[in-house]
Design a protein around this motif. Structure first.
Motif, PDB file in Angstrom:
ATOM      1  N   GLU A  88     -39.397  25.863 -21.333  1.00  0.00           N
ATOM      2  CA  GLU A  88     -37.932  25.857 -21.208  1.00  0.00           C
ATOM      3  C   GLU A  88     -37.481  26.850 -20.139  1.00  0.00           C
ATOM      4  OE1 GLU A  88     -33.780  26.359 -23.768  1.00  0.00           O
ATOM      5  OE2 GLU A  88     -35.691  26.179 -24.840  1.00  0.00           O
ATOM      6  N   LEU A  91     -38.379  25.114 -16.721  1.00  0.00           N
ATOM      7  CA  LEU A  91     -37.601  23.930 -16.346  1.00  0.00           C
ATOM      8  C   LEU A  91     -36.092  24.112 -16.474  1.00  0.00           C
ATOM      9  CD1 LEU A  91     -39.666  21.074 -18.062  1.00  0.00           C
ATOM     10  CD2 LEU A  91     -39.786  21.859 -15.697  1.00  0.00           C
ATOM     11  N   GLY A  92     -35.671  24.996 -17.351  1.00  0.00           N
ATOM     12  CA  GLY A  92     -34.265  25.063 -17.738  1.00  0.00           C
ATOM     13  C   GLY A  92     -34.086  24.246 -19.015  1.00  0.00           C
ATOM     14  N   SER A  93     -33.041  24.544 -19.754  1.00  0.00           N
ATOM     15  CA  SER A  93     -32.866  23.942 -21.084  1.00  0.00           C
ATOM     16  C   SER A  93     -32.676  22.432 -21.052  1.00  0.00           C
ATOM     17  CB  SER A  93     -31.682  24.598 -21.797  1.00  0.00           C
ATOM     18  OG  SER A  93     -31.951  25.965 -22.013  1.00  0.00           O
ATOM     19  N   ILE A  94     -31.871  21.930 -20.118  1.00  0.00           N
ATOM     20  CA  ILE A  94     -31.586  20.493 -20.087  1.00  0.00           C
ATOM     21  C   ILE A  94     -32.829  19.701 -19.696  1.00  0.00           C
ATOM     22  CG2 ILE A  94     -30.251  18.684 -18.930  1.00  0.00           C
ATOM     23  CD1 ILE A  94     -27.934  20.724 -18.781  1.00  0.00           C
ATOM     24  N   LYS A  95     -33.520  20.153 -18.653  1.00  0.00           N
ATOM     25  CA  LYS A  95     -34.745  19.456 -18.237  1.00  0.00           C
ATOM     26  C   LYS A  95     -35.809  19.526 -19.329  1.00  0.00           C
ATOM     27  CE  LYS A  95     -34.833  19.477 -13.201  1.00  0.00           C
ATOM     28  NZ  LYS A  95     -35.595  19.952 -12.028  1.00  0.00           N
ATOM     29  N   PHE A  96     -35.908  20.688 -19.983  1.00  0.00           N
ATOM     30  CA  PHE A  96     -36.884  20.813 -21.066  1.00  0.00           C
ATOM     31  C   PHE A  96     -36.567  19.823 -22.184  1.00  0.00           C
ATOM     32  CE2 PHE A  96     -37.897  22.312 -25.296  1.00  0.00           C
ATOM     33  CZ  PHE A  96     -39.277  22.434 -25.217  1.00  0.00           C
ATOM     34  N   LEU A  98     -34.988  17.013 -22.073  1.00  0.00           N
ATOM     35  CA  LEU A  98     -35.298  15.659 -21.629  1.00  0.00           C
ATOM     36  C   LEU A  98     -36.809  15.428 -21.584  1.00  0.00           C
ATOM     37  CD1 LEU A  98     -34.255  12.950 -20.605  1.00  0.00           C
ATOM     38  CD2 LEU A  98     -34.182  13.922 -18.301  1.00  0.00           C
ATOM     39  N   PHE A  99     -37.549  16.410 -21.071  1.00  0.00           N
ATOM     40  CA  PHE A  99     -39.009  16.304 -20.997  1.00  0.00           C
ATOM     41  C   PHE A  99     -39.608  16.125 -22.395  1.00  0.00           C
ATOM     42  CE2 PHE A  99     -43.307  18.071 -20.828  1.00  0.00           C
ATOM     43  CZ  PHE A  99     -43.824  17.436 -19.709  1.00  0.00           C
ATOM     44  N   PHE A 190     -40.581  16.855 -12.991  1.00  0.00           N
ATOM     45  CA  PHE A 190     -39.688  17.850 -13.591  1.00  0.00           C
ATOM     46  C   PHE A 190     -39.852  19.247 -12.990  1.00  0.00           C
ATOM     47  CE2 PHE A 190     -39.291  14.572 -16.690  1.00  0.00           C
ATOM     48  CZ  PHE A 190     -38.109  14.823 -17.369  1.00  0.00           C
ATOM     49  N   TRP A 191     -40.956  19.444 -12.286  1.00  0.00           N
ATOM     50  CA  TRP A 191     -41.264  20.774 -11.765  1.00  0.00           C
ATOM     51  C   TRP A 191     -40.205  21.260 -10.800  1.00  0.00           C
ATOM     52  CZ3 TRP A 191     -43.310  25.245 -12.102  1.00  0.00           C
ATOM     53  CH2 TRP A 191     -43.506  26.046 -10.960  1.00  0.00           C
ATOM     54  N   ARG A 192     -39.879  22.526 -10.930  1.00  0.00           N
ATOM     55  CA  ARG A 192     -39.020  23.184  -9.944  1.00  0.00           C
ATOM     56  C   ARG A 192     -39.617  24.539  -9.645  1.00  0.00           C
ATOM     57  NH1 ARG A 192     -33.826  25.394 -13.459  1.00  0.00           N
ATOM     58  NH2 ARG A 192     -34.895  27.224 -14.248  1.00  0.00           N
TER      59      ARG A 192
END
Length: 193
Positions: A88, A91-96, A98-99, A190-192
């Motif tokens: 989390e 990725l950040g909360s939103i991306k996590f 969704l992942f 999803f990687w940043r």
């Protein structure tokens, strides 16, 4: 990497998606203990391949939040509490969020296509293996961002998890391996940095 030192308040504040998922799984589990109240959650949410084939597609998502026993939810909740925060944070909360949903759903889709119509399943382990898949991707393809100790830890934990998948009884092997592969495949999307 996976050691948690935050207080409960810090954990909740820093990792809202992980906290929400754990809380949701706990609430759903408690509600299933009261058949007269919402006991039908299990009946309408369990992954039953026969019902999915009959058009009840929501059962590809809902099993991720259902657990049959206290030890089942305890193990999955603990695993999510340990492995989820690092992802989390990455990725950040939103991306996590969704992942987690995507890998869990893909694990359930794999279960639908690769197990008999009579197969029944619940649990968040497919999504948790998705998290391990993300870290496996990092250890293999982004190793310059991790220490040797972190890479060793990822390989060791993933290896143990896969071995336990084949040793423990009543495990949805397809969901575990499907979630792991989904995590590896989705990780670069999803990687940043």
């Amino acid at each position: 990497m996976f050691i948690r030192t935050e207080s409960f308040q810090q954990y909740v504040r820093c990792f809202p998606a992980v906290t929400c998922y754990i809380f949701l799984m706990m609430i759903v589990f408690v509600l299933t203990l009261f058949p007269s109240f919402l006991g039908n959650i299990i009946h309408y949410g369990t992954g039953v391949n026969l019902y999915i084939a009959d058009g009840q597609w929501w059962r590809l998502l809902t099993p991720t939040f259902l657990h049959y026993s206290f030890t089942h939810i305890l193990f999955n909740g603990f695993s999510l509490a340990i492995f989820g925060p690092t992802l989390e944070k990455t990725l950040g909360s939103i991306k996590f969020a969704l992942f987690f949903l995507l890998t869990g759903t893909i694990a359930n889709i794999a279960t639908f296509f690769l197990t008999p119509l009579t197969f029944i399943h619940t649990g968040a382990s497919g999504a948790i293996f998705g998290i391990l898949g993300f870290f496996l991707y990092m250890a293999r393809f982004r190793k310059h961002l991790l220490s040797k100790n972190e890479i060793h830890t990822i390989y060791t934990l993933t290896g143990i998890a896969v071995i336990m998948t084949f040793i423990q009884p009543n495990i949805n092997i397809v969901a575990h391996i499907g979630g792991l592969l989904a995590g590896v495949i989705l990780a670069p999307l999803f990687w940043r940095k």
